[in-house]
Write a protein that holds these residues in place. Sequence first.
Motif, short mmCIF file in Angstrom:
data_model
loop_
_atom_site.label_atom_id
_atom_site.label_comp_id
_atom_site.label_asym_id
_atom_site.label_seq_id
_atom_site.Cartn_x
_atom_site.Cartn_y
_atom_site.Cartn_z
N VAL A 21 -7.90 -1.69 4.66
CA VAL A 21 -8.16 -0.54 3.78
C VAL A 21 -9.56 0.00 4.03
O VAL A 21 -9.76 1.22 4.11
CB VAL A 21 -7.95 -0.94 2.30
CG1 VAL A 21 -8.47 0.13 1.36
CG2 VAL A 21 -6.47 -1.22 2.03
N ASN A 26 -4.52 2.22 6.24
CA ASN A 26 -3.65 1.98 5.09
C ASN A 26 -2.22 1.66 5.47
O ASN A 26 -1.59 0.82 4.84
CB ASN A 26 -3.69 3.18 4.14
CG ASN A 26 -5.04 3.36 3.50
OD1 ASN A 26 -5.96 2.59 3.73
ND2 ASN A 26 -5.16 4.39 2.69
N VAL A 51 -2.25 -0.49 -2.27
CA VAL A 51 -3.26 -0.12 -1.28
C VAL A 51 -4.21 0.94 -1.86
O VAL A 51 -5.42 0.87 -1.65
CB VAL A 51 -2.59 0.36 0.03
CG1 VAL A 51 -3.59 1.06 0.94
CG2 VAL A 51 -1.97 -0.84 0.75
#
Length: 65
Positions: A21, A26, A51
């Motif tokens: 992240v 992502n 996320v």
Amino acid sequence: MDVDLWDRLPDQIRAEVDSLVSAGRNVHAIALIRERVDPPTPGLHACVDLVDQRFRVVRQGPAGS
């Protein structure tokens, strides 16, 4: 945040998710969550939400600074 989903991930995978992240990866973080969490496999929406929440935590730092 889906605390239950986050809690189901091993510590090493949590660290890897945060690293992905932080690097803006992502999609890789979502794939990792889906591959490595204990069954039942979470849905895509739950992973995207997680996320997104981890992005906020990583960006703000542990104390929200």
